[in-house]
Design a protein around this motif. Sequence first.
Motif, mmCIF file in Angstrom:
data_model
loop_
_atom_site.group_PDB
_atom_site.id
_atom_site.type_symbol
_atom_site.label_atom_id
_atom_site.label_comp_id
_atom_site.label_asym_id
_atom_site.label_seq_id
_atom_site.Cartn_x
_atom_site.Cartn_y
_atom_site.Cartn_z
ATOM 1 N N SER A 500 -58.817 14.746 -36.521
ATOM 2 C CA SER A 500 -58.170 14.015 -37.596
ATOM 3 C C SER A 500 -57.140 14.595 -38.597
ATOM 4 C CB SER A 500 -58.935 12.898 -38.409
ATOM 5 O OG SER A 500 -59.783 12.039 -37.673
ATOM 6 N N ARG A 501 -57.718 15.753 -39.107
ATOM 7 C CA ARG A 501 -56.744 16.639 -39.843
ATOM 8 C C ARG A 501 -55.561 17.108 -38.980
ATOM 9 N NH1 ARG A 501 -61.558 17.879 -42.211
ATOM 10 N NH2 ARG A 501 -61.730 19.783 -41.011
ATOM 11 N N HIS A 502 -55.974 17.609 -37.832
ATOM 12 C CA HIS A 502 -54.781 18.046 -36.993
ATOM 13 C C HIS A 502 -53.890 17.113 -36.638
ATOM 14 C CE1 HIS A 502 -56.974 21.864 -37.011
ATOM 15 N NE2 HIS A 502 -57.582 21.621 -35.793
ATOM 16 N N SER A 552 -56.560 7.179 -37.938
ATOM 17 C CA SER A 552 -55.657 8.068 -38.812
ATOM 18 C C SER A 552 -54.306 7.900 -39.031
ATOM 19 C CB SER A 552 -55.306 9.545 -37.918
ATOM 20 O OG SER A 552 -56.770 10.277 -37.666
ATOM 21 N N VAL A 553 -53.880 6.454 -38.373
ATOM 22 C CA VAL A 553 -52.540 5.950 -38.800
ATOM 23 C C VAL A 553 -52.709 4.821 -40.005
ATOM 24 C CG1 VAL A 553 -50.574 5.049 -37.481
ATOM 25 C CG2 VAL A 553 -52.290 5.958 -36.252
ATOM 26 N N ASP A 554 -53.934 4.803 -40.422
ATOM 27 C CA ASP A 554 -54.147 3.802 -41.425
ATOM 28 C C ASP A 554 -53.080 4.247 -42.740
ATOM 29 O OD1 ASP A 554 -55.911 2.150 -39.792
ATOM 30 O OD2 ASP A 554 -57.731 3.123 -40.810
ATOM 31 N N SER A 555 -53.073 5.398 -42.812
ATOM 32 C CA SER A 555 -52.457 5.998 -44.073
ATOM 33 C C SER A 555 -50.928 5.249 -43.914
ATOM 34 C CB SER A 555 -52.566 7.257 -44.440
ATOM 35 O OG SER A 555 -51.883 8.126 -43.011
ATOM 36 N N TYR A 556 -50.233 5.479 -42.674
ATOM 37 C CA TYR A 556 -49.014 5.062 -42.499
ATOM 38 C C TYR A 556 -48.690 3.498 -42.715
ATOM 39 C CZ TYR A 556 -44.478 4.285 -40.079
ATOM 40 O OH TYR A 556 -43.432 3.690 -39.606
ATOM 41 N N ILE A 557 -49.676 2.857 -41.931
ATOM 42 C CA ILE A 557 -49.580 1.422 -41.987
ATOM 43 C C ILE A 557 -49.796 0.939 -43.753
ATOM 44 C CG2 ILE A 557 -50.632 -0.758 -41.539
ATOM 45 C CD1 ILE A 557 -49.380 0.595 -39.342
ATOM 46 N N ASN A 558 -50.381 1.535 -44.432
ATOM 47 C CA ASN A 558 -50.626 1.236 -45.928
ATOM 48 C C ASN A 558 -49.206 1.623 -46.621
ATOM 49 O OD1 ASN A 558 -53.221 0.177 -45.213
ATOM 50 N ND2 ASN A 558 -54.161 2.079 -45.910
ATOM 51 N N GLY A 559 -48.903 2.690 -46.293
ATOM 52 C CA GLY A 559 -47.654 3.284 -46.940
ATOM 53 C C GLY A 559 -46.457 2.267 -46.781
ATOM 54 N N THR A 560 -46.342 1.717 -45.379
ATOM 55 C CA THR A 560 -45.281 0.920 -45.103
ATOM 56 C C THR A 560 -45.342 -0.315 -45.706
ATOM 57 O OG1 THR A 560 -44.939 2.031 -42.845
ATOM 58 C CG2 THR A 560 -44.158 -0.010 -43.049
ATOM 59 N N SER A 561 -46.552 -1.046 -45.750
ATOM 60 C CA SER A 561 -47.019 -2.129 -46.664
ATOM 61 C C SER A 561 -46.594 -2.110 -47.928
ATOM 62 C CB SER A 561 -48.307 -2.574 -46.503
ATOM 63 O OG SER A 561 -48.799 -2.837 -44.991
ATOM 64 N N MET A 562 -46.794 -0.697 -48.578
ATOM 65 C CA MET A 562 -46.492 -0.609 -49.927
ATOM 66 C C MET A 562 -44.662 -0.463 -49.996
ATOM 67 S SD MET A 562 -49.185 -0.516 -51.684
ATOM 68 C CE MET A 562 -48.423 -0.021 -53.136
ATOM 69 N N GLU A 563 -44.225 -0.185 -49.168
ATOM 70 C CA GLU A 563 -42.866 -0.129 -49.105
ATOM 71 C C GLU A 563 -42.107 -1.756 -49.069
ATOM 72 O OE1 GLU A 563 -40.559 2.274 -49.564
ATOM 73 O OE2 GLU A 563 -41.942 3.930 -49.651
ATOM 74 N N LEU A 564 -43.011 -2.429 -48.236
ATOM 75 C CA LEU A 564 -42.358 -3.762 -48.022
ATOM 76 C C LEU A 564 -42.588 -5.186 -48.948
ATOM 77 C CD1 LEU A 564 -42.863 -3.787 -44.165
ATOM 78 C CD2 LEU A 564 -40.632 -3.495 -45.283
ATOM 79 N N TRP A 565 -44.021 -5.046 -49.440
ATOM 80 C CA TRP A 565 -44.076 -5.800 -50.299
ATOM 81 C C TRP A 565 -43.331 -5.882 -51.694
ATOM 82 C CZ3 TRP A 565 -46.371 -10.041 -49.289
ATOM 83 C CH2 TRP A 565 -47.346 -10.276 -48.225
ATOM 84 N N PRO A 566 -43.236 -4.991 -52.355
ATOM 85 C CA PRO A 566 -42.458 -4.943 -53.630
ATOM 86 C C PRO A 566 -40.945 -5.633 -53.296
ATOM 87 C CG PRO A 566 -43.435 -2.692 -53.542
ATOM 88 C CD PRO A 566 -43.866 -3.511 -51.965
ATOM 89 N N ARG A 567 -40.326 -5.014 -52.156
ATOM 90 C CA ARG A 567 -39.149 -5.533 -51.759
ATOM 91 C C ARG A 567 -39.042 -6.972 -51.565
ATOM 92 N NH1 ARG A 567 -34.348 -5.221 -53.302
ATOM 93 N NH2 ARG A 567 -32.935 -6.123 -51.993
#
Length: 708
Positions: A500-502, A552-567
């Motif tokens: 997962s780290r790799h 391992s893609v959960d971090s990207y999904i969560n980061g994208t949500s944090m970009e969309l909800w505030p907007r």
Amino acid sequence: MWLDRFAAQQQPGRNSSPPPSNRSSPLPQCTSRSGGISPYTTSQQRPGISPRGSSLSLVSNDSSSSLLASSRRANGSALRQSTTVDDAPDPEEVLARILGPLSVDVAPRNQNSSTGITEDDLELEFDFGGLSLRELAESDDADQQDTVDTYRPQTVEDCRSSSPAKYTTLSSPSCAHDSFELVERDKAKFEELHRSIRACDDILSSVETNLTSFRNDLAAVSADIESLQARSTALNVRLENRKAVEKALGPIVEELSVSPMVVSKIAEGHIDEAWIKTLAEVDKRAVAHKKNSQQQMQNKALADTGPLLEKLVLKAVERIRDFLVAQIKALRSPNINAQIIQQQNFIKFKDLFGFLNRHQPVLAGEICQAYLNTMRWYYLNQFTRYEKALLKLKLHVLDKNDVLGHDDSSSTRRTTLLSSSKLAPGAPPHDAFNLGRRIDVLKSGNNLAISSYLAEEDSSTHYLETVFRNFNLALIDNATAEYTFLAGFFSPALSYGTISRHFTQIFEPTFALGQQLTRQLVSETYDGLGVLLCLRLNQKYAFELQRRRIPSVDSYINGTSMELWPRLQSIMDAHRESVKTLANGLGSKAPTAAMAKQASAAPHVVTQRFGLLLHGILALSAEAGDDEPVVASLKRLRGEVERFLEVWSQTRFGEVDGRKGRRFLYNNWSLVLTILGDVIGEGGGEGKMGRECVEWVEGMKGRYQEDE
């Protein structure tokens, strides 16, 4: 016979009729026997001698009973061998065949006596009827002729019981002469019979010899079979012993030996499936040698195979290193498909890295790091090119003029129910508040992203969710393929935490590129429905990744949500502020009668926009919970729209409770309820937020329906 003897004694000088010799006699010539045995002695009276099977014996015929008898051979056979004494036929048997069987009364009573004639026989007186022997012999009467013509064998009983007339007839010389002629006449028959018997005896002797030889051959074959059985048993015992020894010593010998073919294959063979099998064999023997060296005392076999195995392992490590480095270099080739190389040249030879990690862990770590750096560069390069291709798509621009409270004209408003936002010069037509077919990106079963080539050649205009969908769909597909490859190639050599780290190290710049693209798409847009569509797509991808078990893609999904909800919150607040500003600009001045008369009770354009926006939000939130940020934003927007309509009615129609003002408000809420009816019919109002909004609109409509 006795008559002939008496006749010879009475007339010794007569030459007319020569005395019969043994050759002219019908009886066979009797050879002299040692021991003074009488010619009348039978085979039972000759002790110690067994007659031949072809002899004419009246007592027994042993030729058939002893035909197959034989002696035991010297090789240990159980068969017996017998010898047959070649002897002349017994005269008494010949007489018995000529004269017939002896009477019971005259049969010898003493089987052990050595003579057949007693004194009583010599003192017997014969009555010839007053005739001399010559007269008796020369007599030629009819009775004697009949007797000669009808010859039958004469027994001793016949001689004793014959009448004098009979003896007279037999004493005739002519009768004796005829008897000799009869004997001479039948001599050829008897000789032929004797030759036949001799031939039969020879044949039977030959048959006996053949059967004896056959029996001896059978005995030899039986002995050979017994020998073969003994040898077979011995061989079976040896085979079982050898199997037992091989079972016990086989693994030890395998561990202590290395085939020349294995050495040749590892050193010079092509790396393929056979090479992998040979490598596994070398690894197994190397591990066994190491284990034996630690547990047992050193012996010559271990000492001899140790250096060879060590050199063989080093050679295998060298060839594995060269092979993996060549494949990693191939990933950096232009226009290369990494998935094809991974499946054909890496996954197919996954055991190579495991062998390398066991014997040279430092080198395995370096190879792994080289692969990570290569794939990090590969995905960043590929997705950078793909992002540039997607950004070449024409997009609808929704700015601050596409909010609910924006006034299309400074003096009058457009009263057309199907009015749209003001279009920029040369911009394609669009509707910022109508969801329409844009929801198809969520319902479509097409899971293929548009290619870079098609994106660059596409001349149509799209909304922002098109770019977001294609980029993120390609990203999660590549992320799934890479994570699956890492888990399949590096495990069990590496743990899943390390894998997962790799994976994060490989996709970290690519994920950053995706989030940067998301910010670029939504940072300046006022397309609330487009941003909400991007949020629903992001949630859909999150569920798909959970189904594929790619954590391992959960971090990207969560980061994208944090970009969309505030907007989205900012866009909803912009709509609310625009409506609030529009309401505040109406002022509190009461309208004149002329103004109230000219004012129309038709729904306001803000009401139409609000109904469409509310319809789109509820359609995209059918399965959403009541704790999402859009719920609170929508409640605040509803309050501002309600306040705006009341202020508008007051400034255009005077008192709020006025009949025309109430009709205006009723028409506006009826329009909103009509628009929401479509989404309720489509199932969008089944959610909690949808039911709550519908109930609120129905309540507002019912408030102004009392005086209708």
